[in-house]
Write a protein that holds these residues in place. Sequence first.
Motif, PDB file in Angstrom:
ATOM      1  N   PHE A  74      20.312   2.701 -16.470  1.00 32.05           N
ATOM      2  CA  PHE A  74      20.096   3.186 -15.267  1.00 32.05           C
ATOM      3  C   PHE A  74      19.136   2.439 -14.271  1.00 32.05           C
ATOM      4  O   PHE A  74      20.013   2.048 -13.209  1.00 32.05           O
ATOM      5  N   LEU A  75      18.213   2.059 -14.856  1.00 30.19           N
ATOM      6  CA  LEU A  75      17.156   1.155 -14.017  1.00 30.19           C
ATOM      7  C   LEU A  75      17.836  -0.041 -13.711  1.00 30.19           C
ATOM      8  O   LEU A  75      17.932  -0.685 -12.614  1.00 30.19           O
ATOM      9  N   ILE A  76      18.778  -0.712 -14.689  1.00 31.32           N
ATOM     10  CA  ILE A  76      19.272  -2.107 -14.417  1.00 31.32           C
ATOM     11  C   ILE A  76      20.401  -1.979 -13.533  1.00 31.32           C
ATOM     12  O   ILE A  76      20.462  -2.826 -12.679  1.00 31.32           O
ATOM     13  N   SER A  77      21.310  -0.686 -13.779  1.00 35.99           N
ATOM     14  CA  SER A  77      22.088  -0.586 -12.816  1.00 35.99           C
ATOM     15  C   SER A  77      21.776  -0.445 -11.434  1.00 35.99           C
ATOM     16  O   SER A  77      22.641  -0.585 -10.246  1.00 35.99           O
ATOM     17  N   SER A  78      20.693   0.183 -11.189  1.00 35.89           N
ATOM     18  CA  SER A  78      20.317   0.600  -9.741  1.00 35.89           C
ATOM     19  C   SER A  78      19.297  -0.404  -9.181  1.00 35.89           C
ATOM     20  O   SER A  78      19.172  -0.308  -7.706  1.00 35.89           O
ATOM     21  N   MET A  79      19.033  -1.338  -9.853  1.00 37.12           N
ATOM     22  CA  MET A  79      18.070  -2.550  -9.417  1.00 37.12           C
ATOM     23  C   MET A  79      18.568  -3.936  -9.574  1.00 37.12           C
ATOM     24  O   MET A  79      18.944  -4.199 -10.869  1.00 37.12           O
ATOM     25  N   ASP A  80      18.972  -4.764  -8.421  1.00 34.50           N
ATOM     26  CA  ASP A  80      19.223  -6.040  -8.682  1.00 34.50           C
ATOM     27  C   ASP A  80      18.245  -6.927  -9.162  1.00 34.50           C
ATOM     28  O   ASP A  80      18.607  -8.119  -9.582  1.00 34.50           O
ATOM     29  N   ASN A  81      17.157  -6.645  -8.668  1.00 34.91           N
ATOM     30  CA  ASN A  81      15.869  -7.547  -8.845  1.00 34.91           C
ATOM     31  C   ASN A  81      15.427  -7.663 -10.318  1.00 34.91           C
ATOM     32  O   ASN A  81      14.784  -6.563 -10.574  1.00 34.91           O
ATOM     33  N   GLN A  82      15.818  -8.467 -11.002  1.00 38.63           N
ATOM     34  CA  GLN A  82      15.343  -8.664 -12.548  1.00 38.63           C
ATOM     35  C   GLN A  82      13.917  -8.632 -12.516  1.00 38.63           C
ATOM     36  O   GLN A  82      12.876  -8.094 -13.557  1.00 38.63           O
ATOM     37  N   LYS A  83      13.213  -9.443 -11.556  1.00 38.54           N
ATOM     38  CA  LYS A  83      11.813  -9.687 -11.442  1.00 38.54           C
ATOM     39  C   LYS A  83      11.097  -8.332 -11.527  1.00 38.54           C
ATOM     40  O   LYS A  83      10.033  -8.170 -12.130  1.00 38.54           O
ATOM     41  N   MET A  84      11.709  -7.355 -10.420  1.00 38.53           N
ATOM     42  CA  MET A  84      11.096  -6.166 -10.386  1.00 38.53           C
ATOM     43  C   MET A  84      11.124  -5.134 -11.480  1.00 38.53           C
ATOM     44  O   MET A  84      10.074  -4.524 -11.776  1.00 38.53           O
ATOM     45  N   ILE A  85      12.173  -5.482 -12.238  1.00 40.46           N
ATOM     46  CA  ILE A  85      12.292  -4.517 -13.373  1.00 40.46           C
ATOM     47  C   ILE A  85      11.202  -5.126 -14.592  1.00 40.46           C
ATOM     48  O   ILE A  85      10.526  -4.199 -15.196  1.00 40.46           O
ATOM     49  N   THR A  86      10.782  -6.182 -14.580  1.00 35.96           N
ATOM     50  CA  THR A  86       9.964  -6.836 -15.336  1.00 35.96           C
ATOM     51  C   THR A  86       8.638  -6.316 -15.113  1.00 35.96           C
ATOM     52  O   THR A  86       7.856  -6.254 -15.919  1.00 35.96           O
ATOM     53  N   VAL A  87       8.292  -6.399 -13.905  1.00 34.65           N
ATOM     54  CA  VAL A  87       7.087  -5.959 -13.267  1.00 34.65           C
ATOM     55  C   VAL A  87       6.833  -4.433 -13.518  1.00 34.65           C
ATOM     56  O   VAL A  87       5.896  -4.051 -13.889  1.00 34.65           O
ATOM     57  N   ILE A  88       7.906  -3.554 -13.674  1.00 34.47           N
ATOM     58  CA  ILE A  88       7.646  -2.365 -13.693  1.00 34.47           C
ATOM     59  C   ILE A  88       7.519  -2.158 -15.043  1.00 34.47           C
ATOM     60  O   ILE A  88       6.447  -1.294 -15.531  1.00 34.47           O
ATOM     61  N   GLN A  89       8.192  -2.526 -16.105  1.00 37.27           N
ATOM     62  CA  GLN A  89       8.098  -2.551 -17.423  1.00 37.27           C
ATOM     63  C   GLN A  89       6.785  -3.143 -17.878  1.00 37.27           C
ATOM     64  O   GLN A  89       5.885  -2.421 -18.715  1.00 37.27           O
ATOM     65  N   ALA A  90       6.155  -4.374 -17.323  1.00 37.03           N
ATOM     66  CA  ALA A  90       4.852  -4.951 -17.720  1.00 37.03           C
ATOM     67  C   ALA A  90       3.688  -4.000 -17.335  1.00 37.03           C
ATOM     68  O   ALA A  90       2.782  -4.030 -18.015  1.00 37.03           O
ATOM     69  N   LEU A 123      -1.213 -10.743 -21.622  1.00 35.68           N
ATOM     70  CA  LEU A 123       0.317 -11.318 -21.418  1.00 35.68           C
ATOM     71  C   LEU A 123       0.986 -10.338 -20.274  1.00 35.68           C
ATOM     72  O   LEU A 123       1.661 -10.974 -19.545  1.00 35.68           O
ATOM     73  N   ASN A 124       0.921  -8.981 -20.300  1.00 29.69           N
ATOM     74  CA  ASN A 124       1.538  -8.216 -19.296  1.00 29.69           C
ATOM     75  C   ASN A 124       1.008  -8.456 -17.964  1.00 29.69           C
ATOM     76  O   ASN A 124       1.788  -8.510 -17.189  1.00 29.69           O
ATOM     77  N   VAL A 125      -0.252  -8.418 -17.667  1.00 26.40           N
ATOM     78  CA  VAL A 125      -0.852  -8.833 -16.608  1.00 26.40           C
ATOM     79  C   VAL A 125      -0.491 -10.346 -15.993  1.00 26.40           C
ATOM     80  O   VAL A 125       0.086 -10.334 -14.880  1.00 26.40           O
ATOM     81  N   TYR A 126      -0.241 -11.147 -16.888  1.00 26.41           N
ATOM     82  CA  TYR A 126       0.323 -12.551 -16.420  1.00 26.41           C
ATOM     83  C   TYR A 126       1.751 -12.258 -15.810  1.00 26.41           C
ATOM     84  O   TYR A 126       1.971 -12.870 -15.073  1.00 26.41           O
ATOM     85  N   ASN A 127       2.569 -11.531 -16.602  1.00 30.11           N
ATOM     86  CA  ASN A 127       3.747 -11.327 -16.114  1.00 30.11           C
ATOM     87  C   ASN A 127       3.994 -10.508 -14.977  1.00 30.11           C
ATOM     88  O   ASN A 127       4.839 -10.852 -14.144  1.00 30.11           O
ATOM     89  N   ILE A 128       3.147  -9.552 -14.798  1.00 31.29           N
ATOM     90  CA  ILE A 128       3.191  -8.957 -13.455  1.00 31.29           C
ATOM     91  C   ILE A 128       2.915  -9.877 -12.357  1.00 31.29           C
ATOM     92  O   ILE A 128       3.582 -10.066 -11.265  1.00 31.29           O
ATOM     93  N   ILE A 129       1.843 -10.737 -12.430  1.00 35.21           N
ATOM     94  CA  ILE A 129       1.481 -11.689 -11.438  1.00 35.21           C
ATOM     95  C   ILE A 129       2.295 -12.698 -11.263  1.00 35.21           C
ATOM     96  O   ILE A 129       2.953 -12.905 -10.269  1.00 35.21           O
ATOM     97  N   ARG A 130       3.246 -13.224 -12.396  1.00 30.83           N
ATOM     98  CA  ARG A 130       4.000 -14.319 -12.172  1.00 30.83           C
ATOM     99  C   ARG A 130       5.321 -13.836 -11.533  1.00 30.83           C
ATOM    100  O   ARG A 130       5.989 -14.468 -10.466  1.00 30.83           O
ATOM    101  N   ASN A 131       5.757 -12.434 -11.707  1.00 31.32           N
ATOM    102  CA  ASN A 131       6.980 -11.996 -11.195  1.00 31.32           C
ATOM    103  C   ASN A 131       6.732 -11.425  -9.628  1.00 31.32           C
ATOM    104  O   ASN A 131       7.453 -11.207  -8.871  1.00 31.32           O
ATOM    105  N   LEU A 132       5.524 -11.172  -9.311  1.00 32.21           N
ATOM    106  CA  LEU A 132       5.179 -10.952  -8.183  1.00 32.21           C
ATOM    107  C   LEU A 132       4.947 -12.107  -6.928  1.00 32.21           C
ATOM    108  O   LEU A 132       5.002 -11.848  -5.710  1.00 32.21           O
TER     109      LEU A 132
END
Length: 263
Positions: A96-112, A253-262
């Motif tokens: 549902f999250l993937i289908s409702s959001m086109d922004n892959q980077k934001m999905i990664t930020v949410i998960q991270a 690693l997850n903090v890095y992924n948050i910063i990288r995708n923002l």
Amino acid sequence: MFIVTIIYFLIGLLASTIGAIAGLGGGIIIKPVLDGIGTYDVATIGILSAATVFSMASVSLLKAARSGMKIQGKSSFLLAIGSISGGIIGKYLFAFLISSMDNQKMITVIQASILAILMFIIFLFVRHRERIRTYELKNELVIFLVGFILGTVASFLGIGGGPLNMAILAFAFSMNVRESAINSIFIIFFSQLSSLAMTAFTTGFAIYDLSMLGYMVAGGVIGGFIGSSFISKISNRQIDRIFIFSLMGIILLNVYNIIRNLM
């Protein structure tokens, strides 16, 4: 191409070795590492992680059975069943999250972000475990519901649930770190099996780029063998240290992924 295959093989190998030793499963390491590399979308990363972790868990459980290590049958089985059920819900929530959001980077930020927060809470629990009261749950419905929540969260985040399993097994069943590790792998085996089966019977695997899958699974098998060999030879204190240092690395690693995708 050769170098790329070696990199993905090593990711599967190292994550699975550490995962088998510390009960982390490996997915909690594979997920943020592949997010950081950025080659695959979040759905494909979930499949690569699940298959690698499943291969590691299979080998680890076989090796543990041969060495005489025991699973806390009833409790772990109920947790596994709950985890499978929750995993189905988590998979739907992720879809549902993937289908409702086109922004892959934001999905990664949410998960991270969720991962980083959860790992920090677990880190605090492990560091102060001696001061925290633990329990020995007996109620079957409560145990099932705990597994259900674990499965939902782990499936939604695509991590297999290792650190969450470890913390809950220690808190709710007063298991030491070695008991938590092997029982965590037992739960992970069933949760990843159900995740892969669900994908097979819904979208199928053809829509995903799984060119690196064989190399990662090979790394998972070898890592499971190495890790399960080590766990019977090292002390609970050493397993605990590996677990804590792994958590610290996962948080970073997850903090890095948050910063990288923002950015």
